[in-house]
Design an enzyme around this catalytic site. Sequence first.
Site, short mmCIF file in Angstrom:
data_model
loop_
_atom_site.label_atom_id
_atom_site.label_comp_id
_atom_site.label_asym_id
_atom_site.label_seq_id
_atom_site.Cartn_x
_atom_site.Cartn_y
_atom_site.Cartn_z
CG ASP A 1 -0.14 -0.24 2.52
OD1 ASP A 1 1.08 0.01 2.53
OD2 ASP A 1 -0.75 -0.65 3.52
CD GLU B 1 0.73 -6.83 3.07
OE1 GLU B 1 1.71 -7.47 3.47
OE2 GLU B 1 0.60 -5.60 3.28
CD GLU C 1 0.53 4.44 4.63
OE1 GLU C 1 -0.41 5.10 5.16
OE2 GLU C 1 1.72 4.77 4.74
CG HIS D 1 6.88 4.42 10.05
ND1 HIS D 1 6.69 3.16 10.55
CD2 HIS D 1 6.25 4.43 8.84
CE1 HIS D 1 6.01 2.43 9.68
NE2 HIS D 1 5.72 3.18 8.63
NE ARG E 1 3.22 11.17 4.20
CZ ARG E 1 4.27 10.49 3.76
NH1 ARG E 1 4.52 9.28 4.20
NH2 ARG E 1 5.10 11.04 2.90
CG HIS F 1 11.09 5.77 9.44
ND1 HIS F 1 11.39 6.78 8.55
CD2 HIS F 1 10.39 4.84 8.74
CE1 HIS F 1 10.89 6.47 7.36
NE2 HIS F 1 10.27 5.30 7.45
C1 UD1 Z 1 6.78 4.86 3.48
C2 UD1 Z 1 5.36 4.44 3.07
C3 UD1 Z 1 4.65 3.78 4.24
C4 UD1 Z 1 5.48 2.67 4.85
C5 UD1 Z 1 6.88 3.18 5.18
C6 UD1 Z 1 7.72 2.05 5.66
C7 UD1 Z 1 4.24 5.88 1.44
C8 UD1 Z 1 3.44 7.10 1.25
N1 UD1 Z 1 4.59 5.62 2.71
O1 UD1 Z 1 6.64 5.87 4.45
O2 UD1 Z 1 3.42 3.24 3.79
O3 UD1 Z 1 4.85 2.25 6.03
O4 UD1 Z 1 7.47 3.74 3.99
O5 UD1 Z 1 8.86 2.49 6.34
O6 UD1 Z 1 4.57 5.19 0.50
N2 UD1 Z 1 14.23 8.29 4.37
C9 UD1 Z 1 15.60 8.17 4.32
N3 UD1 Z 1 16.14 6.93 4.03
C10 UD1 Z 1 15.37 5.83 3.80
C11 UD1 Z 1 13.98 5.96 3.88
C12 UD1 Z 1 13.43 7.20 4.16
O7 UD1 Z 1 16.33 9.12 4.52
O8 UD1 Z 1 15.93 4.75 3.56
C13 UD1 Z 1 13.64 9.62 4.71
C14 UD1 Z 1 13.71 10.60 3.55
O9 UD1 Z 1 13.95 11.87 4.07
C15 UD1 Z 1 12.30 10.52 2.98
C16 UD1 Z 1 11.50 10.34 4.24
O10 UD1 Z 1 12.27 9.45 5.05
O11 UD1 Z 1 11.97 11.72 2.27
C17 UD1 Z 1 10.11 9.77 4.06
O12 UD1 Z 1 10.13 8.61 3.23
P1 UD1 Z 1 8.77 8.15 2.49
O13 UD1 Z 1 9.02 6.89 1.73
O14 UD1 Z 1 8.20 9.30 1.72
O15 UD1 Z 1 7.77 7.90 3.67
P2 UD1 Z 1 7.80 6.86 4.86
O16 UD1 Z 1 7.31 7.54 6.08
O17 UD1 Z 1 9.11 6.16 4.90
N1 UDP Z 2 12.18 -3.71 10.21
C1 UDP Z 2 13.55 -3.79 9.93
N2 UDP Z 2 14.41 -2.99 10.63
C2 UDP Z 2 14.00 -2.12 11.58
C3 UDP Z 2 12.60 -2.01 11.82
C4 UDP Z 2 11.71 -2.82 11.11
O1 UDP Z 2 13.97 -4.57 9.08
O2 UDP Z 2 14.84 -1.44 12.18
C5 UDP Z 2 11.27 -4.58 9.44
C6 UDP Z 2 10.19 -5.32 10.20
O3 UDP Z 2 10.65 -6.57 10.66
C7 UDP Z 2 9.10 -5.47 9.15
C8 UDP Z 2 9.24 -4.22 8.29
O4 UDP Z 2 10.57 -3.72 8.56
O5 UDP Z 2 9.35 -6.57 8.31
C9 UDP Z 2 8.21 -3.19 8.62
O6 UDP Z 2 8.55 -2.00 7.96
P1 UDP Z 2 7.99 -0.58 8.39
O7 UDP Z 2 7.57 -0.63 9.82
O8 UDP Z 2 9.01 0.42 7.97
O9 UDP Z 2 6.73 -0.39 7.43
P2 UDP Z 2 5.21 -0.87 7.47
O10 UDP Z 2 5.19 -2.35 7.64
O11 UDP Z 2 4.55 -0.12 8.57
O12 UDP Z 2 4.68 -0.42 6.15
#
Ligand code: UD1
Ligand code: UDP
Length: 382
Positions: A99, A121, A135, A204, A206, A237
């Site tokens: 999602d 999923e 999502e 993490h 939003r 995160h």
């Molecule tokens: C995204 C997904 C969310 C998922 C989450 C898992 C969307 C809208 N959201 O949210 O559904 O639960 O990933 O973690 O698709 N960033 C880094 N390095 C990384 C990853 C992120 O620096 O490896 C920082 C960047 O500044 C980036 C910000 O995190 O701009 C947000 O990342 P983004 O993918 O937009 O949103 P998430 O909150 O990670």
């Molecule tokens: N996870 C990981 N390292 C971490 C925290 C979580 O590998 O430090 C794994 C966790 O086991 C799960 C997945 O990341 O498989 C969940 O990702 P996240 O919480 O970022 O996203 P969501 O599932 O909420 O979309």
Amino acid sequence: MKKIKVMTVFGTRPEAIKMAPIVKLLHDNRDDFEAVTVVTGQHREMLDQVLALFNIQPDYDLDIMEPQQTLASVTNKILVELGKVLTVEKPDIVLVHGDTTTTFAASLASFYQQIAIGHVEAGLRTWDKYSPFPEEMNRQLTDRLTDIYFAPTSESKHNLLLENIDDTKIFITGNTAIDALKQTVGADIAPNTSDKRMILLTMHRRENQGTAMVNVLKTILAVMQDFEDLEVTVPVHPNPKVRSVMQALLGDNPRVHLIEPQDVASFHELMKASYFIMTDSGGVQEEAPFLKKPVLVLRDNTERPEGVEAGTLKLIGTEPEHVKDAMTTLLSNDFEYHKMAGAQNPYGDGDAAKRILASIQYYFDDDKHHARPEEFSVNGQQ
Ligand code: UD1
Ligand code: UDP
């Protein structure tokens, strides 16, 4: 039957973890499938950790991540850049997962080129447009565009039927999260012998950024004063909006360990070592029942009700009073604790990827030489 060309597209940590078993199986079955792996790079460091752990070398990396990226910029870049790859590769089917914005934008890009879409999923729902945001609408919109649905559970299939999706296009497969988990930790859960009790926290989403997160963190600090054996470990995160609040509120407490995002095998070890888990993560809700760890879910609703019904997950929201009560109960009431820890895992048996590939073969087999695959059921699992 000619080889089926399957393109997997993913971009964030959770998608990568749950697509990894499918990517591996596609490569192990080269006689039947031609695999093309595309990562959008919506996440960078967290995606790369997963690729390294599961030894995945993408054929294409769109490398789109920017600091403070917006939903529109992520969607826009994926639509344009993935569109170019699709034009060149022309797969028979594109597999998307879950999602995220990668999921929805990749589905839309595939639809624009009239390429079949398989949604891994599929069918998870809260039916609340803004929770989780974005999502819930990402998955609903993806399911409008999807051709073949891999629903992890009978509940998720039921949700799809409520939306008038054709029964014959839905396959109950179990969740590939459990396939991945079986590769990282196996099924042996050693008893914890430490005299400290560790809570593992991740947050993490939003809709929790800002006041909700501040409330939860302050409440955890208050509860720690009542229980001296308590430690909290937080893989933080990288989103700056999460990082700044965690650092400001938890950074100075010697019993709180703020650590970098862990590779998934190390994170699963932390889950195993924890007393219980507090999280707003989707994937963690699926993994914890397999590891027999109670979870306090820091959200008002969940698209994963199976774990609530089984008894491992408790939805507690983010109000300080509720958070405090739920933590105190788990820390002081052994009966409640063991009731949650002992619940059955409803999410999968480790064979989801196999069922997904068998379903794809069945779907593309016009002569129906392949039988419709057996479906996942909780009672049928080993
Ligand atoms: C995204 C997904 C969310 C998922 C989450 C898992 C969307 C809208 N959201 O949210 O559904 O639960 O990933 O973690 O698709 N960033 C880094 N390095 C990384 C990853 C992120 O620096 O490896 C920082 C960047 O500044 C980036 C910000 O995190 O701009 C947000 O990342 P983004 O993918 O937009 O949103 P998430 O909150 O990670
Ligand atoms: N996870 C990981 N390292 C971490 C925290 C979580 O590998 O430090 C794994 C966790 O086991 C799960 C997945 O990341 O498989 C969940 O990702 P996240 O919480 O970022 O996203 P969501 O599932 O909420 O979309």
